[in-house]
Design an enzyme around this catalytic site. Sequence first.
Site, mmCIF file in Angstrom:
data_model
loop_
_atom_site.group_PDB
_atom_site.id
_atom_site.type_symbol
_atom_site.label_atom_id
_atom_site.label_comp_id
_atom_site.label_asym_id
_atom_site.label_seq_id
_atom_site.Cartn_x
_atom_site.Cartn_y
_atom_site.Cartn_z
ATOM 1 C CB SER A 171 -1.368 2.503 -0.083
ATOM 2 O OG SER A 171 -1.569 3.897 0.029
ATOM 3 C CE1 TYR A 222 -6.939 1.912 1.405
ATOM 4 C CE2 TYR A 222 -5.236 3.555 1.854
ATOM 5 C CZ TYR A 222 -5.851 2.674 0.988
ATOM 6 O OH TYR A 222 -5.373 2.541 -0.293
#
Length: 681
Positions: free
Chosen positions: A558, A571
């Site tokens: 990400s 996360y």
Amino acid sequence: MTNPTPSTAAALIARSNRLGADPKNTNYAGGNTSAKGSETDPVTGEPVELLWVKGSGGDLGTLTEKGLAVLRLDRIRALVDVYPGVEREDEMVAAFDYCLHGKGGAAPSIDTAMHGLVDAPHVDHLHPDSGIAIATAADGQELTTTIFGDRVVWVPWRRPGFQLGLDIAEIKEKNPQAVGCILGGHGITAWGQTSEEAEANSLWIIDTAAAYIDEHSRPEPFGPALDGYAALPADERRAKAAALAPTIRGIASIDRPMVGHFTDSDVVLDFLAASEHPRLAALGTSCPDHFLRTKVKPLVLDLPAGAGVEESIARLKELASAYREDYQGYYDRHATADSPAIRGADPLIVLVPGVGMFSFGKDKQTARVAGEFYTNAINVMRGAEGLSTYAPIDEAEKFRIEYWALEEAKLQRMPKPKPLATRIALVTGAAGGIGRATAQKLAAEGACVVVADLDLARAEAAAAEIGGPDVAIGVAADVSKADAVQAMVDAAVLAFGGLDLVVNNAGLSLSKSLLETTEADWDLQHDVMAKGSFLVSKAAAKVLIEQEMGGDIVYISSKNSVFAGPNNIAYSATKADQAHQVRLLAAELGAHGVKVNGVNPDGVVQGSGIFASGWGANRAAVYGVEEKDLGKFYAQRTILKREVLPENIANAVFVLCGPDMTHTTGLHVPVDAGVAAAFLR
């Protein structure tokens, strides 16, 4: 192509489909059928006699009108007068093109002469196990008379072609009482005045031969049971098969990469448990359709079922070296100056006592069909040995078929393979969003794909949408559990033979601030993404290393692995962990030819399970926008002002694993439409 008389074409196709649908009648793509009839020539307006015959490369069970070649009978019969003799019979195949009637249709096959020259309105040529058992028995000619009387005539082995068509035509003319013939070493041919009669005669020959074998076969046609070679219990043999599969695929892929198929049917296991299996396997197959897809003989592990995995691996590698030398010798003994180059010396069939059969091909269907053909060959051996002695055509004739110039020309006409052909991909979290798009992209580029997801039903639905079991399978996997990950990898190697390309995509997210994030939140996200990626990479790397074929591991990380945003501690930390796993594994696995790279997307809203499960609402609240506008919001904060879609990530994965990025490892590719704060430094 001309529109054939509906009754003639419809009857032929229906007959072909019925015969081809039952494996007792013929193998996949094996045999051909024909019908003769008359229709009006569109040029002269006069009646013209035509032959409709299954074309080259088709399958009887799925034959349609497009699979028929349509030829003028007067021109086929005229070829008899210009036939230059058996030494030049291959030239006649090109002549069939000048006998075609109308436009389109399939290319005429090598067996066209058999159908055109035999004086019967309807002809079937089939490869039934029972018929080939008689055809390969040492006393097949005597058995033919014993079983069928004068209704079926023996035809000595001759390679398929124009001369065989002449031979059968002559035999039919001299034996008006006959309804068909046994072709030595090959199969059967039957005929009839009507389509129904031809089908009935074909089935009578097949069923009569099978009944005779059942009634008269000796009790143990493969010999007594061999001590220690009985089938292992189902779970044990499949575990051993999964452990051996990477080694075996590597053995089958030395000359060119192959896709595999595993079979542990009773037919195979019973054959390998009997004392005569080494002798019979060494004799190889006989029917041309069989050994063209299985090579002249298999590689057989000569260890009992209980042999350990490491012992079996070591012995398989020794046997593979000997197999390659033996096959090279076979080629050298028979090749002439104009023979095609050797096509590879690796086995296409590998037999492991107590475990089963591994078969290989250029794609999953080819690999599966190769296994089906060797199963046919086992059935043939059982029938022949039960009545007599199995005596296939000799090695020189096998070579003439395998390295036939006409077969080589057929191979050269095949379409160029797709970029990921022969590659086997495993994608986690692949039932939706990025994972689903990635699985679809890899399959579209030629890969076989294992769609893994926590939800089995959704994984299976995604695989079915991609193309079914010859292209994709769905498996359940909780990547946070080592045993579930190993079961997923085992399922992949048993389905397709091994692994080449692994995409660590499974993930989830909880959008919470530091103070709101619980220990359970932290553990859950790290278990799925950080630990999960580690477990998947570890299990997959063992396969990749053992195969010795290189490979790719791709992490869907990400932009958050380098970008610090609010309310995202758990996360983003796991994504940073994944990003460094890429670097660490690239450094470690490069010695094995394994590339490890990553893709860093920005928020992918469309189709995302993460966003749909609450993450989207939370992130929208953080940024003060409506959830439905979150994708547009993300797009506007990028340099390119474009929303990132699942297919954008899939395209990046393909590029990293495709033929143009063979020298790149340890790379993270941003797919975020340009987020300056996430630029890599």
